[in-house]
Design a protein around this motif. Structure first.
Motif, mmCIF file in Angstrom:
data_model
loop_
_atom_site.group_PDB
_atom_site.id
_atom_site.type_symbol
_atom_site.label_atom_id
_atom_site.label_comp_id
_atom_site.label_asym_id
_atom_site.label_seq_id
_atom_site.Cartn_x
_atom_site.Cartn_y
_atom_site.Cartn_z
ATOM 1 N N LYS A 21 0.817 -1.213 0.000
ATOM 2 C CA LYS A 21 0.000 0.000 0.000
ATOM 3 C C LYS A 21 0.857 1.273 0.000
ATOM 4 C CE LYS A 21 -3.881 1.889 2.669
ATOM 5 N NZ LYS A 21 -4.705 1.653 3.868
ATOM 6 N N LEU A 22 1.849 1.345 0.878
ATOM 7 C CA LEU A 22 2.688 2.540 0.961
ATOM 8 C C LEU A 22 3.450 2.776 -0.337
ATOM 9 C CD1 LEU A 22 3.753 4.919 2.596
ATOM 10 C CD2 LEU A 22 5.539 3.393 3.483
ATOM 11 N N GLN A 23 3.956 1.719 -0.944
ATOM 12 C CA GLN A 23 4.691 1.884 -2.194
ATOM 13 C C GLN A 23 3.761 2.294 -3.331
ATOM 14 O OE1 GLN A 23 6.857 -1.893 -1.385
ATOM 15 N NE2 GLN A 23 8.572 -0.787 -2.314
ATOM 16 N N SER A 24 2.525 1.862 -3.262
ATOM 17 C CA SER A 24 1.538 2.319 -4.245
ATOM 18 C C SER A 24 1.346 3.827 -4.133
ATOM 19 C CB SER A 24 0.210 1.585 -4.007
ATOM 20 O OG SER A 24 -0.806 2.106 -4.818
ATOM 21 N N PHE A 25 1.273 4.327 -2.896
ATOM 22 C CA PHE A 25 1.157 5.776 -2.663
ATOM 23 C C PHE A 25 2.398 6.498 -3.189
ATOM 24 C CE2 PHE A 25 1.711 9.281 0.618
ATOM 25 C CZ PHE A 25 0.839 10.163 -0.013
ATOM 26 N N GLU A 26 3.582 5.974 -2.895
ATOM 27 C CA GLU A 26 4.830 6.567 -3.380
ATOM 28 C C GLU A 26 4.828 6.652 -4.908
ATOM 29 O OE1 GLU A 26 8.842 7.483 -4.491
ATOM 30 O OE2 GLU A 26 7.670 8.010 -2.737
ATOM 31 N N LEU A 27 4.370 5.601 -5.573
ATOM 32 C CA LEU A 27 4.338 5.603 -7.037
ATOM 33 C C LEU A 27 3.310 6.594 -7.582
ATOM 34 C CD1 LEU A 27 4.859 1.795 -7.681
ATOM 35 C CD2 LEU A 27 6.506 3.653 -8.082
ATOM 36 N N ALA A 28 2.223 6.792 -6.855
ATOM 37 C CA ALA A 28 1.245 7.810 -7.266
ATOM 38 C C ALA A 28 1.862 9.203 -7.140
ATOM 39 C CB ALA A 28 -0.025 7.700 -6.428
ATOM 40 N N LEU A 29 2.609 9.445 -6.050
ATOM 41 C CA LEU A 29 3.305 10.727 -5.889
ATOM 42 C C LEU A 29 4.360 10.902 -6.975
ATOM 43 C CD1 LEU A 29 3.769 10.913 -2.014
ATOM 44 C CD2 LEU A 29 2.033 12.054 -3.416
ATOM 45 N N ARG A 30 5.035 9.824 -7.331
ATOM 46 C CA ARG A 30 6.039 9.881 -8.395
ATOM 47 C C ARG A 30 5.366 10.223 -9.727
ATOM 48 N NH1 ARG A 30 10.069 4.965 -8.492
ATOM 49 N NH2 ARG A 30 10.379 5.867 -6.424
ATOM 50 N N ASP A 31 4.239 9.611 -9.988
ATOM 51 C CA ASP A 31 3.492 9.906 -11.216
ATOM 52 C C ASP A 31 3.060 11.377 -11.241
ATOM 53 O OD1 ASP A 31 2.228 9.196 -13.694
ATOM 54 O OD2 ASP A 31 0.311 9.017 -12.639
ATOM 55 N N ALA A 32 2.760 11.923 -10.069
ATOM 56 C CA ALA A 32 2.370 13.328 -9.954
ATOM 57 C C ALA A 32 3.576 14.267 -9.988
ATOM 58 C CB ALA A 32 1.574 13.545 -8.667
ATOM 59 N N GLY A 33 4.779 13.723 -9.778
ATOM 60 C CA GLY A 33 5.995 14.518 -9.850
ATOM 61 C C GLY A 33 6.450 15.140 -8.545
ATOM 62 N N VAL A 34 5.843 14.759 -7.422
ATOM 63 C CA VAL A 34 6.169 15.400 -6.143
ATOM 64 C C VAL A 34 6.782 14.445 -5.118
ATOM 65 C CG1 VAL A 34 4.464 17.241 -6.436
ATOM 66 C CG2 VAL A 34 3.799 15.111 -5.288
ATOM 67 N N GLU A 35 7.255 13.295 -5.571
ATOM 68 C CA GLU A 35 7.775 12.283 -4.648
ATOM 69 C C GLU A 35 9.041 12.719 -3.929
ATOM 70 O OE1 GLU A 35 10.366 11.712 -8.188
ATOM 71 O OE2 GLU A 35 8.291 12.302 -7.886
ATOM 72 N N ILE A 36 9.731 13.742 -4.416
ATOM 73 C CA ILE A 36 10.987 14.177 -3.788
ATOM 74 C C ILE A 36 10.760 15.081 -2.580
ATOM 75 C CG2 ILE A 36 12.284 13.973 -5.946
ATOM 76 C CD1 ILE A 36 12.209 17.084 -6.097
ATOM 77 N N CYS A 37 9.510 15.471 -2.346
ATOM 78 C CA CYS A 37 9.204 16.448 -1.300
ATOM 79 C C CYS A 37 8.663 15.801 -0.038
ATOM 80 C CB CYS A 37 8.166 17.443 -1.806
ATOM 81 S SG CYS A 37 8.729 18.376 -3.230
ATOM 82 N N ASN A 38 8.844 16.500 1.079
ATOM 83 C CA ASN A 38 8.178 16.163 2.325
ATOM 84 C C ASN A 38 6.861 16.939 2.333
ATOM 85 O OD1 ASN A 38 10.078 14.429 3.736
ATOM 86 N ND2 ASN A 38 11.416 16.205 3.688
ATOM 87 N N LEU A 39 5.789 16.238 2.095
ATOM 88 C CA LEU A 39 4.492 16.881 1.931
ATOM 89 C C LEU A 39 3.821 17.137 3.272
ATOM 90 C CD1 LEU A 39 3.147 14.798 -1.085
ATOM 91 C CD2 LEU A 39 4.447 16.938 -1.117
ATOM 92 N N VAL A 40 3.303 18.336 3.410
ATOM 93 C CA VAL A 40 2.539 18.721 4.593
ATOM 94 C C VAL A 40 1.146 19.085 4.103
ATOM 95 C CG1 VAL A 40 2.340 20.363 6.505
ATOM 96 C CG2 VAL A 40 4.611 19.625 5.724
ATOM 97 N N THR A 41 0.147 18.325 4.546
ATOM 98 C CA THR A 41 -1.211 18.620 4.090
ATOM 99 C C THR A 41 -1.782 19.792 4.875
ATOM 100 O OG1 THR A 41 -2.128 16.942 5.557
ATOM 101 C CG2 THR A 41 -1.703 16.279 3.293
ATOM 102 N N ILE A 42 -2.452 20.652 4.138
ATOM 103 C CA ILE A 42 -3.073 21.834 4.724
ATOM 104 C C ILE A 42 -4.547 21.854 4.335
ATOM 105 C CG2 ILE A 42 -0.936 23.171 4.796
ATOM 106 C CD1 ILE A 42 -1.861 24.573 2.211
ATOM 107 N N SER A 43 -5.271 22.781 4.927
ATOM 108 C CA SER A 43 -6.700 22.859 4.633
ATOM 109 C C SER A 43 -6.961 23.722 3.408
ATOM 110 C CB SER A 43 -7.463 23.360 5.862
ATOM 111 O OG SER A 43 -7.045 24.673 6.175
ATOM 112 N N SER A 44 -8.055 24.405 3.382
ATOM 113 C CA SER A 44 -8.695 24.766 2.137
ATOM 114 C C SER A 44 -8.691 26.225 1.713
ATOM 115 C CB SER A 44 -10.146 24.316 2.231
ATOM 116 O OG SER A 44 -10.743 24.901 3.369
ATOM 117 N N ILE A 45 -7.761 27.038 2.133
ATOM 118 C CA ILE A 45 -7.797 28.442 1.738
ATOM 119 C C ILE A 45 -6.792 28.711 0.611
ATOM 120 C CG2 ILE A 45 -7.400 30.839 2.485
ATOM 121 C CD1 ILE A 45 -9.984 29.527 3.566
#
Length: 185
Positions: A21-45
């Motif tokens: 499951k985790l590697q599937s997520f990593e590959l989705a981020l790679r497909d999106a082009g952002v796998e090199i980043c430490n992502l911080v999720t934020i809300s909606s503004i």
């Protein structure tokens, strides 16, 4: 401390397949082009005066290990053929001095178009209430959208990005992501 307000933003999406499951997520981020980043999720503004840039330009500004703020929708399945979807919608006022809204939507059984329309509708509904008018919930999004994008009294602009995929036929984890990626410079 200096206020952290994004200056630019871009949209991206991806899909990944893997037995883990985790590697599937990593590959989705790679497909999106952002796998090199430490992502911080934020809300909606959506920040005032934030500029939307093309994905290709945005990706050039990312460096490995960078702390990167995102509004992210994510869904996964390991059920063969099960349809998963993820979408991010944006509604921003015509007046760029005002803030807008970004929404996330994810789940099962919707196409990319359906998911994207729903996310866009969510963002537009939140913004409409902030601007002091209501979108008629009894009308379909396409019909309501036409009322607010046509004519000289246009109140806002909206858009979305979405990704849908069927679960892998062999039961591999399938993950879809849709992201609004915020850049501080």
């Amino acid at each position: 401390m200096e206020k952290i307000v994004p200056k630019r933003m871009f949209f991206t999406r991806g899909v990944g397949y893997h037995r883990n499951k985790l590697q599937s997520f990593e590959l989705a981020l790679r497909d999106a082009g952002v796998e090199i980043c430490n992502l911080v999720t934020i809300s909606s503004i959506y920040p005032p005066q934030c500029k939307i840039i093309p994905k290709t330009e945005g990706l050039k500004n990312l460096v490995p290990g960078q702390i990167t703020f995102v509004v992210m929708a994510r869904q996964e399945t390991n059920e063969p053929s099960r349809l998963v979807h993820a979408a991010v919608g944006l509604a921003r006022p015509m007046n760029k001095q005002q803030y807008g809204y970004i929404s996330e939507h994810h789940g099962y059984g919707q196409t990319s178009r359906q998911s994207g329309d729903f996310a866009e509708d969510l963002a537009a509904t939140m913004l409409a209430s902030t601007l002091g008018f209501e979108l008629d919930p009894d009308k379909a999004w396409d019909e309501r959208k036409q009322l607010y994008i046509a004519g000289k009294d246009r109140q806002f602009v909206s858009r979305s990005i979405a990704k849908a995929a069927h679960g892998h036929k062999d039961g591999l984890w399938t993950t879809v992501v849709a992201l609004a990626v915020m850049l501080l410079v």
